[in-house]
Design an enzyme around this catalytic site. Structure first.
Site, mmCIF file in Angstrom:
data_model
loop_
_atom_site.group_PDB
_atom_site.id
_atom_site.type_symbol
_atom_site.label_atom_id
_atom_site.label_comp_id
_atom_site.label_asym_id
_atom_site.label_seq_id
_atom_site.Cartn_x
_atom_site.Cartn_y
_atom_site.Cartn_z
ATOM 1 N N ARG A 95 0.836 -1.205 0.000
ATOM 2 C CA ARG A 95 0.000 0.000 0.000
ATOM 3 C C ARG A 95 0.872 1.258 0.000
ATOM 4 N NH1 ARG A 95 -4.537 0.688 4.578
ATOM 5 N NH2 ARG A 95 -2.733 1.182 5.861
ATOM 6 N N LYS A 138 -2.651 6.914 1.164
ATOM 7 C CA LYS A 138 -2.425 7.203 2.586
ATOM 8 C C LYS A 138 -1.342 8.273 2.647
ATOM 9 C CE LYS A 138 -2.074 4.778 7.011
ATOM 10 N NZ LYS A 138 -3.179 5.440 7.682
ATOM 11 N N GLU A 197 -16.213 6.224 5.971
ATOM 12 C CA GLU A 197 -15.391 5.570 6.995
ATOM 13 C C GLU A 197 -15.261 6.528 8.166
ATOM 14 O OE1 GLU A 197 -11.296 5.114 5.730
ATOM 15 O OE2 GLU A 197 -11.395 6.953 4.550
HETATM 16 N N1 PMP Z 1 -9.291 4.788 7.331
HETATM 17 C C1 PMP Z 1 -8.400 5.761 7.581
HETATM 18 C C2 PMP Z 1 -8.706 7.142 7.147
HETATM 19 C C3 PMP Z 1 -7.182 5.456 8.233
HETATM 20 O O1 PMP Z 1 -6.293 6.407 8.483
HETATM 21 C C4 PMP Z 1 -6.933 4.127 8.639
HETATM 22 C C5 PMP Z 1 -5.632 3.759 9.301
HETATM 23 N N2 PMP Z 1 -5.470 4.369 10.550
HETATM 24 C C6 PMP Z 1 -7.918 3.157 8.396
HETATM 25 C C7 PMP Z 1 -9.065 3.521 7.710
HETATM 26 C C8 PMP Z 1 -7.701 1.730 8.788
HETATM 27 O O2 PMP Z 1 -6.728 1.156 7.935
HETATM 28 P P1 PMP Z 1 -5.753 0.013 8.437
HETATM 29 O O3 PMP Z 1 -6.614 -1.137 8.817
HETATM 30 O O4 PMP Z 1 -4.903 -0.278 7.243
HETATM 31 O O5 PMP Z 1 -5.006 0.548 9.597
#
Ligand code: PMP
Length: 285
Positions: free
Chosen positions: A50, A149, A182
């Site tokens: 990622r 990200k 989200e």
């Molecule tokens: N959405 C956002 C905006 C995030 O920053 C994160 C990670 N902190 C997540 C979802 C969850 O992703 P992950 O399971 O890869 O940590």
């Protein structure tokens, strides 16, 4: 504490970047947050993938290869004696002139920090989390795709402030169409009539590594899953709700905007998925 900075492990005080770095000046860079369980860096390959995809999307060439990044991450974790903790991987655009042009920057900075982790209070896992919907919508995918990200987290921070002001530790974000996207740092799931549902990446969300792991665990456990459009009504009438994230793991939600979700207690399938997730953290390479 030893910080990895561009190929070397240095002390905290030596781990510095230029004030001309575009990571600082413009939030121009990418990052990952990764867990360490029992000395093992959890789902490291997925996170590295990622990271490189995020970098590619912003036309940032990471100066080292993915295998070298994996090696550097493991070495940093070992050098700090971290058996259970958190790794922050950051790649900045590097220092440049006071302008947006990426061609006038050089030396992307690679930073790896391995530290302990602050979790949500245990009480939240026992009794469930309360959520509100923020008025700040998630970035429009045609403006800044949430799948990147990036170091530019102001969109999420503005929503998080709304949650904090309302007395919650997380906040739900809708997308530009008014659909559920989200939370500020976590993905969202509901259960309705035995089906596990979560917004699809098209909703303009970060495709969470924990989200994907939980979807797979659910399928393996014979739970039907759907990546689908959800509106707030679907959430209000859900049987169960939970969030997923690297730090959060699987955290039950028991109210949204003052409406009680299900029977107001963490649901049985949520608890089961949290258990399965814990098992995965113990056995994963
Ligand atoms: N959405 C956002 C905006 C995030 O920053 C994160 C990670 N902190 C997540 C979802 C969850 O992703 P992950 O399971 O890869 O940590």
């Amino acid at each position: 504490m030893k910080i990895y900075l561009n190929g070397q492990l240095v002390g905290k005080e030596q781990a510095v970047v230029s004030v001309f770095d575009h990571g600082l000046l413009y939030g121009d860079g990418v990052f990952e947050g990764i867990r360490v369980y029992g000395g093992n860096v959890f789902l490291l390959k997925d996170h590295i993938e990622r990271l490189y995809e995020s970098a590619k999307a912003i036309r940032l060439e990471i100066p080292i290869s993915p295998p070298a990044m994996i090696q550097a991450t493991k070495e940093t974790v070992a050098a700090n004696g971290i058996t259970d903790g958190y790794v922050r991987l950051v790649v900045t655009r590097g220092a440049g002139s006071l302008g947006l042009d990426i061609r006038r920057t050089s030396n992307p900075q690679i930073i790896i920090i391995a530290d302990t982790i602050t979790l949500y209070p245990a009480e939240i896992y026992e009794n469930g989390m309360h959520l509100i919907t923020a008025s700040t919508i998630r970035n429009h995918p045609a403006a800044l795709p949430a799948r990147i990200k990036s170091l530019n987290y102001l969109n999420n921070i503005l929503a998080k402030i709304e949650g904090t002001d309302a007395g919650t530790v997380e906040a739900l974000m809708l997308n530009h169409k008014g659909e559920v996207a989200e939370c500020t740092g976590d993905n969202i799931f509901i259960l309705k009539n035995g089906v596990l549902k979560t917004p699809s990446p098209d909703a303009g969300i970060l495709e969470g590594i924990t989200r994907n792991a939980v979807l797979q665990l659910a399928r393996e456990a014979g739970i039907a899953t759907q990546e689908t459009t959800l509106i707030r009504h679907d959430l209000y009438v859900a049987d169960e709700m939970f969030l997923t994230g690297t730090a959060a793991e699987v955290v039950p939600v028991v109210s949204l905007d003052g409406r009680v979700i299900g029977d107001g207690k963490p649901g049985p399938i949520t608890r089961r998925l949290l258990e399965l997730f814990h098992e995965l953290t113990r056995k994963a390479e």
